[in-house]
Write a protein that holds these residues in place. Structure first.
Motif, PDB file in Angstrom:
ATOM      1  N   VAL A 194      -7.493  -7.098  -5.199  1.00 13.44           N
ATOM      2  CA  VAL A 194      -6.168  -7.060  -4.551  1.00 13.44           C
ATOM      3  C   VAL A 194      -6.255  -6.585  -3.104  1.00 13.44           C
ATOM      4  O   VAL A 194      -5.230  -6.391  -2.450  1.00 13.44           O
ATOM      5  N   GLY A 195      -7.476  -6.362  -2.594  1.00 14.16           N
ATOM      6  CA  GLY A 195      -7.636  -6.069  -1.175  1.00 14.16           C
ATOM      7  C   GLY A 195      -7.714  -4.611  -0.783  1.00 14.16           C
ATOM      8  O   GLY A 195      -7.661  -4.282   0.405  1.00 14.16           O
ATOM      9  N   LEU A 196      -7.862  -3.702  -1.739  1.00 21.27           N
ATOM     10  CA  LEU A 196      -8.050  -2.295  -1.374  1.00 21.27           C
ATOM     11  C   LEU A 196      -9.410  -2.117  -0.716  1.00 21.27           C
ATOM     12  O   LEU A 196     -10.397  -2.739  -1.124  1.00 21.27           O
ATOM     13  N   LYS A 197      -9.474  -1.255   0.308  1.00 24.30           N
ATOM     14  CA  LYS A 197     -10.696  -1.117   1.091  1.00 24.30           C
ATOM     15  C   LYS A 197     -11.070   0.344   1.328  1.00 24.30           C
ATOM     16  O   LYS A 197     -10.220   1.245   1.235  1.00 24.30           O
ATOM     17  N   SER A 198     -12.321   0.534   1.659  1.00 22.20           N
ATOM     18  CA  SER A 198     -12.804   1.855   2.055  1.00 22.20           C
ATOM     19  C   SER A 198     -12.040   2.322   3.295  1.00 22.20           C
ATOM     20  O   SER A 198     -11.797   1.539   4.217  1.00 22.20           O
ATOM     21  N   GLY A 199     -11.633   3.584   3.299  1.00 26.83           N
ATOM     22  CA  GLY A 199     -10.884   4.130   4.421  1.00 26.83           C
ATOM     23  C   GLY A 199      -9.393   4.193   4.170  1.00 26.83           C
ATOM     24  O   GLY A 199      -8.678   4.938   4.847  1.00 26.83           O
ATOM     25  N   PHE A 200      -8.898   3.421   3.189  1.00 29.46           N
ATOM     26  CA  PHE A 200      -7.492   3.513   2.833  1.00 29.46           C
ATOM     27  C   PHE A 200      -7.246   4.869   2.168  1.00 29.46           C
ATOM     28  O   PHE A 200      -8.156   5.477   1.604  1.00 29.46           O
ATOM     29  N   THR A 201      -5.995   5.338   2.225  1.00 34.01           N
ATOM     30  CA  THR A 201      -5.626   6.599   1.590  1.00 34.01           C
ATOM     31  C   THR A 201      -4.846   6.328   0.314  1.00 34.01           C
ATOM     32  O   THR A 201      -3.794   5.686   0.355  1.00 34.01           O
ATOM     33  N   LEU A 202      -5.358   6.773  -0.799  1.00 31.21           N
ATOM     34  CA  LEU A 202      -4.676   6.588  -2.081  1.00 31.21           C
ATOM     35  C   LEU A 202      -3.581   7.635  -2.222  1.00 31.21           C
ATOM     36  O   LEU A 202      -3.831   8.833  -2.086  1.00 31.21           O
ATOM     37  N   LEU A 203      -2.359   7.182  -2.527  1.00 30.02           N
ATOM     38  CA  LEU A 203      -1.228   8.094  -2.667  1.00 30.02           C
ATOM     39  C   LEU A 203      -0.778   8.247  -4.119  1.00 30.02           C
ATOM     40  O   LEU A 203      -0.743   9.348  -4.654  1.00 30.02           O
ATOM     41  N   LYS A 204      -0.462   7.110  -4.771  1.00 31.09           N
ATOM     42  CA  LYS A 204       0.086   7.185  -6.118  1.00 31.09           C
ATOM     43  C   LYS A 204      -0.403   6.021  -6.980  1.00 31.09           C
ATOM     44  O   LYS A 204      -0.747   4.954  -6.468  1.00 31.09           O
ATOM     45  N   LYS A 258      -3.787   0.697   9.267  1.00 33.08           N
ATOM     46  CA  LYS A 258      -2.813   0.797  10.362  1.00 33.08           C
ATOM     47  C   LYS A 258      -1.848   1.964  10.170  1.00 33.08           C
ATOM     48  O   LYS A 258      -0.928   2.145  10.966  1.00 33.08           O
ATOM     49  N   GLY A 259      -2.064   2.724   9.107  1.00 27.10           N
ATOM     50  CA  GLY A 259      -1.225   3.888   8.867  1.00 27.10           C
ATOM     51  C   GLY A 259       0.082   3.584   8.171  1.00 27.10           C
ATOM     52  O   GLY A 259       0.976   4.434   8.123  1.00 27.10           O
ATOM     53  N   LYS A 260       0.200   2.382   7.604  1.00 29.27           N
ATOM     54  CA  LYS A 260       1.432   1.986   6.935  1.00 29.27           C
ATOM     55  C   LYS A 260       1.292   2.127   5.412  1.00 29.27           C
ATOM     56  O   LYS A 260       0.243   1.821   4.857  1.00 29.27           O
ATOM     57  N   ILE A 261       2.369   2.590   4.788  1.00 28.21           N
ATOM     58  CA  ILE A 261       2.372   2.717   3.334  1.00 28.21           C
ATOM     59  C   ILE A 261       2.561   1.337   2.704  1.00 28.21           C
ATOM     60  O   ILE A 261       3.489   0.601   3.044  1.00 28.21           O
ATOM     61  N   LYS A 262       1.670   0.983   1.805  1.00 30.40           N
ATOM     62  CA  LYS A 262       1.690  -0.317   1.152  1.00 30.40           C
ATOM     63  C   LYS A 262       1.622  -0.155  -0.360  1.00 30.40           C
ATOM     64  O   LYS A 262       1.243   0.903  -0.874  1.00 30.40           O
ATOM     65  N   HIS A 263       1.964  -1.236  -1.067  1.00 27.44           N
ATOM     66  CA  HIS A 263       1.892  -1.245  -2.520  1.00 27.44           C
ATOM     67  C   HIS A 263       1.178  -2.511  -2.985  1.00 27.44           C
ATOM     68  O   HIS A 263       1.367  -3.584  -2.411  1.00 27.44           O
ATOM     69  N   LYS A 264       0.357  -2.379  -4.005  1.00 26.81           N
ATOM     70  CA  LYS A 264      -0.317  -3.522  -4.603  1.00 26.81           C
ATOM     71  C   LYS A 264      -0.227  -3.406  -6.126  1.00 26.81           C
ATOM     72  O   LYS A 264      -0.448  -2.327  -6.696  1.00 26.81           O
ATOM     73  N   LYS A 265       0.084  -4.532  -6.764  1.00 23.53           N
ATOM     74  CA  LYS A 265       0.098  -4.547  -8.230  1.00 23.53           C
ATOM     75  C   LYS A 265      -1.266  -5.014  -8.738  1.00 23.53           C
ATOM     76  O   LYS A 265      -1.748  -6.070  -8.330  1.00 23.53           O
ATOM     77  N   VAL A 266      -1.860  -4.191  -9.585  1.00 25.53           N
ATOM     78  CA  VAL A 266      -3.177  -4.507 -10.128  1.00 25.53           C
ATOM     79  C   VAL A 266      -3.045  -4.816 -11.620  1.00 25.53           C
ATOM     80  O   VAL A 266      -2.448  -4.043 -12.366  1.00 25.53           O
TER      81      VAL A 266
END
Length: 436
Positions: free
Chosen positions: A17-27, A56-64
């Motif tokens: 789903v495109g999650l990458k190293s360096g992203f911040t996991l929130l929930k 880019k510092g934006k909060i995003k959501h992905k369904k896995v």
């Protein structure tokens, strides 16, 4: 709190789903992720909504979407996903305070982390656990939790652990019990402090709780490096005998009340009391092996069964040596003697290593150092191979407590070194040089 994703496993659900190293996991599914327990608990399921911050510092959501048992595939800089919680106590019997100077830094770290209790079976005192962690344990119903209780007398616990909060948190044991959380307890006993009547009080309080599955009592360990520490005496034969009698009495009561024995004295108490070890059947499911409860009987039982399965002969002459601690020597000697009677082509010597590094009162194999092995075995007849138990090594199985490696030991003694598991089958196999 949030955690940085350090890596994403290629081909994993998170990768797809495109999650990458360096992203911040929130929930995950709306639940805040603060550490490994949150992550491992909330990643379960077939549909996971991942909330994160992108590059880019934006909060995003992905369904896995994934299979229930599949991992998301995220990796983090540390296993716990944050810093390990250290101990806030200054226990009068703390073994780490009795270590000599000059050892590697990691050996002086005192952990007291509830997450490690669930992940690796570590024992915790509860003195630095937060209300958030308590509620999370109850919510997730994570079992068992392993607790270093030592005494259920609040005032005495404060005195022994030298922490003003040590007595207050005893109520947490009842909260966990009432929530159906299974509990294993450890009591480090100190003569004239928490043995005798105080031990009876502790066992009475703990055995009244239905979800306290097992209680192990171990004698205080005292090294020769106790400068500027409280004066403590060791258990003698008489005290050890009385302690076993108390523990056995409560064990018999729990056997009648719950249908299983829940109180055990460690093997070391039986050695101090000069009493015969109970049979393997006495220990039920061996819930307290990490505290040295039933190790002797289990190893003996496994070795006996291993011998019964050995239907082979040793074709060529085999010469080996084996090292152990002073306390385990009689048992290892017994097992080796059986091997010598079974195989004519076997020559095996057993060496009990006196603990000069920590002091002669320390007799367990797990605290034997390479320094003492080298000092006491140099020039001795070792045969073609030296067997050492894995308990003498750190978890990576490469280094002793004194930072000497297995490779360095082999070089110093001029003989190949083979690691033996704490397992009767493996011990017999390594002695004979054949697979069982």
């Amino acid at each position: 709190m949030s955690v940085i994703i350090d890596s994403v496993e290629k081909g994993s659900p998170a990768y797809k789903v495109g999650l990458k190293s360096g992203f911040t996991l929130l929930k995950l599914n709306g639940n805040e992720i603060m550490d490994v327990l949150d992550y491992r608990f909330y990643q379960n399921g077939e549909k996971i909504l991942v909330e994160f911050i992108n590059e880019k510092g934006k909060i995003k959501h992905k369904k896995v979407k994934k299979r229930e048992e599949d991992e998301l595939g995220l990796g983090f800089q540390t296993y716990l996903m944050d810093k390990q919680h250290s101990c806030l106590n200054k226990c009068v019997f703390c073994f780490i305070d009795q270590l000599p100077k000059g050892m590697r830094d990691s050996l002086y770290f005192k952990d007291d982390d509830s997450r490690l209790s669930f992940l690796f079976g570590n024992y915790i005192t509860l003195t630095n656990i937060t209300e958030h962690e308590v509620e999370r344990i109850i919510k997730m119903h994570i079992s068992p939790i392993n607790i270093s209780v030592h005494t259920t007398n609040p005032e005495l616990r404060v005195k022994m652990m030298r922490n003003k909060n040590a007595g207050k948190v005893l109520e947490l044991i009842k909260r966990f019990n009432d929530a159906g959380i299974k509990i294993n307890c450890q009591l480090v006993l100190v003569p004239d402090m928490n043995d005798g009547k105080e031990l009876e009080r502790s066992l009475s309080d703990l055995t009244a709780l239905e979800n306290v599955e097992c209680i192990a009592a171990v004698p205080v360990g005292l090294t020769k490096h106790r400068e500027d520490l409280p004066k403590i005496q060791s258990f003698d034969e008489e005290r050890a005998q009385k302690t076993i009698d108390i523990i056995d009495g409560f064990g018999n009561e729990t056997l009648e009340k719950y249908g299983n024995r829940r109180c055990y004295a460690s093997d070391e108490f039986y050695l101090l009391a000069k009493r015969q070890m109970p049979s393997a059947e006495y220990y039920g499911e061996f819930l307290q092996l990490e505290n040295g409860v039933g190790l002797w009987s289990l190893l003996k039982s496994e070795a006996d069964e291993a011998f019964s399965l050995c239907d082979y002969e040793i074709e060529n002459k085999r010469k080996v040596s084996l090292v152990t601690g002073v306390s385990a020597y009689p048992l290892i000697r017994e097992i080796v003697d059986k091997a010598l009677k079974k195989w004519d082509n076997l020559e095996c010597r057993v060496y009990a290593i006196e603990n000069d590094y920590f002091g002669s009162s320390i007799t367990v194999a797990g605290l034997v150092t390479a320094t003492d092995i080298i000092k006491q075995l140099s020039g001795k007849e070792l045969g073609d191979e030296l067997l050492i138990p894995t308990v003498m090594l750190r978890s990576e199985r490469d280094m002793f407590l004194d930072s000497i490696t297995v490779e360095e030991l082999a070089k110093e003694l001029g003989v190949p070194v083979t690691i033996v598991e704490v397992d009767g089958y493996d011990l017999v196999s390594k002695i004979s040089g054949e697979e069982i």
